[in-house]
Design a protein around this motif. Structure first.
Motif, PDB file in Angstrom:
ATOM      1  N   GLY A 109      49.420 -10.827  75.796  1.00 53.58           N
ATOM      2  CA  GLY A 109      50.300  -9.664  75.859  1.00 53.58           C
ATOM      3  C   GLY A 109      51.765 -10.045  75.780  1.00 53.58           C
ATOM      4  O   GLY A 109      52.554  -9.402  75.063  1.00 53.58           O
ATOM      5  N   VAL A 110      52.146 -11.094  76.494  1.00 50.44           N
ATOM      6  CA  VAL A 110      53.536 -11.568  76.446  1.00 50.44           C
ATOM      7  C   VAL A 110      53.883 -12.054  75.041  1.00 50.44           C
ATOM      8  O   VAL A 110      54.978 -11.806  74.533  1.00 50.44           O
ATOM      9  N   TRP A 115      56.910 -11.190  70.201  1.00 52.78           N
ATOM     10  CA  TRP A 115      56.980 -11.106  68.741  1.00 52.78           C
ATOM     11  C   TRP A 115      57.652  -9.812  68.303  1.00 52.78           C
ATOM     12  O   TRP A 115      58.468  -9.794  67.398  1.00 52.78           O
ATOM     13  N   ARG A 116      57.313  -8.738  68.993  1.00 51.34           N
ATOM     14  CA  ARG A 116      57.881  -7.435  68.623  1.00 51.34           C
ATOM     15  C   ARG A 116      59.388  -7.398  68.828  1.00 51.34           C
ATOM     16  O   ARG A 116      60.130  -6.792  68.041  1.00 51.34           O
ATOM     17  N   PHE A 167      52.444  -1.990  77.043  1.00 47.92           N
ATOM     18  CA  PHE A 167      53.807  -2.054  76.526  1.00 47.92           C
ATOM     19  C   PHE A 167      53.803  -2.357  75.028  1.00 47.92           C
ATOM     20  O   PHE A 167      54.534  -1.749  74.237  1.00 47.92           O
ATOM     21  N   TRP A 168      52.966  -3.313  74.624  1.00 45.49           N
ATOM     22  CA  TRP A 168      52.879  -3.650  73.203  1.00 45.49           C
ATOM     23  C   TRP A 168      52.363  -2.465  72.387  1.00 45.49           C
ATOM     24  O   TRP A 168      52.886  -2.157  71.310  1.00 45.49           O
ATOM     25  N   THR A 185      47.956   3.835  74.552  1.00 44.37           N
ATOM     26  CA  THR A 185      48.879   3.267  75.543  1.00 44.37           C
ATOM     27  C   THR A 185      48.574   3.820  76.932  1.00 44.37           C
ATOM     28  O   THR A 185      48.501   3.072  77.915  1.00 44.37           O
ATOM     29  N   GLY A 186      48.377   5.127  77.002  1.00 41.17           N
ATOM     30  CA  GLY A 186      48.065   5.751  78.286  1.00 41.17           C
ATOM     31  C   GLY A 186      46.746   5.271  78.855  1.00 41.17           C
ATOM     32  O   GLY A 186      46.618   5.065  80.080  1.00 41.17           O
ATOM     33  N   LEU A 187      45.744   5.071  77.998  1.00 38.11           N
ATOM     34  CA  LEU A 187      44.454   4.564  78.468  1.00 38.11           C
ATOM     35  C   LEU A 187      44.609   3.201  79.137  1.00 38.11           C
ATOM     36  O   LEU A 187      44.028   2.946  80.202  1.00 38.11           O
TER      37      LEU A 187
END
Length: 545
Positions: A109-110, A115-116, A167-168, A185-187
């Protein structure tokens, strides 16, 4: 567009970092650290779920029906532990394995978030720093937050992992203006929340990010409600269970009711005043006599994090031109929410915001690396800083490996207790000693405390009555029990609670064995043989030798 070799190198770094993380985390997972009190507390429902199909905890039998439905703690970590127990058997390492795997997910995730925000270089640096940057003191551990906290069977790393993935997904959804991704995202935020309640902070900060990016019109658009709906959908089953067992939920949460005084202004003031307590364990200035100048990881954070915050704020002045403000909103928002709303200043909670800080530091490092007027001295300085961080982290990993050789494996220690058990007898003891004998009827020493304390029960009973209601056949006494549960103030077994002493005398308690260990200390094992046991023994068909 980044050169292909840059992207390939970044992915190679991720694979190497994941391999290193898994190797050092899985090694000695059932040995170091010694079992922590929260771990069996959380795992109780997982064991009962695989053995009886009931999401309850026998450790607290009689405390607001905890043995039938354990409703005061979100269930994701227990469900994952139950899967691990079902596959690998009940033990310390299987109990910790879900948190260890969550740590690997957090690294990914980090990497994706990095990257984003800054491309493959930022992603690679962020993943590396997360696994090798030493911030705290070592002791039995490394001082590297992820490597240390992922070795505890707690939900903190799980909540952080789900949070970073959410977040991603949010960043991806905003880039593509995709309502389905906002819902996803909410899930994932819901999964973070069902791992630990503070996971819902992600919902708050991302809604703020939507308002910042789109203005008040965001309240009339799909993304705001798609994110919320996804989170609510995941949390709904648990909310339904809470509603179904509301009186028991209220009773079980008395243990932590002082953490939720949201209508008291002093609650927020005190939380802010004491927020520094959460970080005292870091003690970056010195470690076992080592001068603070030899703590490069800590100094890097002290220098880089505020600088990154200032530069992120400057880069965020163009509202729709970049996403840097979203990173700043997420980091500052999470820190403020923890400071204001979380009374328990547990060190474990720092892992929730630390991944965002690592991304910000990595973003700064890559920004400074770019060709500029001062590159001639900045680049060598960055190389030296990263080299020192990697060297310090690697040294701490080797130190922990050496420490593990002197720690008694939990399973080995518990094998010494098992021969001292009475067949079929109920054990009253510290939670730390339960996991090695998980299918023996076992009650936590917290139970009589909860039943007899008006802070933890709406209708408290005398301590002696609580002990009689539990009706143990075997009592474990150790240093933890002596100090925290029965009133010892001068040593492991001195000055015990007078009602407990009377109870033990009345039951003709007999010391049947003592187990002493360099890691887990001294445990005295008593059998209760008094005349008052006859009826209970007969009812349970229990025969005493």
């Amino acid at each position: 567009m980044k050169p292909p070799y840059t992207s390939a190198l970044a992915w190679s770094v991720l694979v190497a970092v994941l391999a290193l993380y898994l190797a050092v985390t899985i090694e000695h997972l059932g040995v170091l650290p010694p079992i922590f009190v929260d771990e069996p507390w959380i795992a109780g429902p997982a064991v009962k779920l695989i053995s009886e199909g009931v999401f309850g905890s026998d450790l607290y039998t009689g405390y607001y029906n905890s043995e039938h439905h354990y409703v005061w703690y979100p269930p994701v970590s227990q469900l994952l532990e139950a899967i691990s127990f079902q596959i690998l058997g009940v033990g310390l390492a299987p109990m910790r394995l879900p948190a260890a795997i969550a740590g690997a997910v957090l690294i990914v995730g980090v990497f994706l978030v990095g990257w984003r925000f800054g491309g493959p270089a930022t992603a690679a640096v962020a993943a590396t720093l997360l696994v090798l940057l030493r911030l705290g003191t070592g002791g039995e551990q490394t001082g590297i937050l992820l490597l240390d906290f992922a070795r505890y069977a707690r939900p903190d790393v799980m909540a952080a992992a789900f949070g970073m993935l959410a977040f991603w997904l949010f960043l991806l959804a905003e880039r593509r203006s995709n309502g389905a991704l906002h819902f996803a995202t909410g899930l994932v935020i819901g999964l973070s929340t069902m791992s630990h309640l503070y996971g819902v902070f992600w919902l708050v900060v991302l809604q703020i990010a939507l308002l910042w990016r789109h203005g008040w019109i965001a309240l009339a658009r799909v993304p705001m409600y798609a994110v919320t709906a996804g989170c609510v959908l995941v949390c709904a089953p648990w909310l339904y269970v809470i509603r179904a067992y509301w009186p028991d939920y209220v009773g079980q949460t008395l243990v932590a009711v002082d953490r939720f005084r949201l209508l008291d202004p002093q609650f927020y003031v005190q939380n802010l005043v004491h927020e520094i307590d959460r970080f005292r364990f870091l003690d970056w200035r010195a470690d076992s006599g080592v001068p603070y100048l030899l703590r490069p990881g800590a100094w890097l954070v002290v220098a880089a994090l505020p600088t990154a915050g200032v530069l992120l704020a400057r880069a965020s002045t163009r509202r729709t031109a970049n996403d840097t403000a979203i990173l700043l909103i997420a980091l500052v928002g999470q820190v403020l929410l923890f400071a204001l709303l979380i009374k328990a200043k547990f060190r474990f909670y720092t892992i929730a915001t630390w991944p965002l800080a690592v991304v910000a530091i990595s973003w700064l490092g890559v920004r400074l690396w770019r060709p500029q007027r001062h590159s001639s001295w900045i680049r060598p300085l960055l190389v030296v800083a990263v080299a020192l961080v990697v060297a310090e982290g690697s040294l701490q990993i080797q130190r922990r490996r050496a420490t593990a050789a002197h720690i008694t494996p939990y399973a080995e220690f518990e094998q010494r207790l098992e021969p001292l058990l009475m067949p079929g007898g109920i054990v009253l003891g510290a939670m730390q000693n339960w996991l090695g004998i998980p299918f023996v009827p076992y009650r936590s020493w917290f139970l009589p405390h909860f039943l007899s304390d008006e802070r933890f029960h709406h209708q408290p009973i005398p301590f002696r009555t609580a002990l009689e209601r539990i009706s143990p056949d075997i009592v474990f006494l150790d240093n933890y029990t002596g100090v925290h549960m029965v009133g010892a103030d001068g040593g492991a077994f001195a000055h015990r609670h007078p009602e407990f002493e009377a109870f033990m005398r009345d039951r003709d308690a007999r010391l049947v064995g003592v187990v002493e260990d360099s890691t887990y200390g001294r445990i005295e094992v008593y059998w209760l043989e008094g005349r008052h046991r006859a009826a209970a023994d007969s009812a349970r068909g229990l025969t005493r030798p």
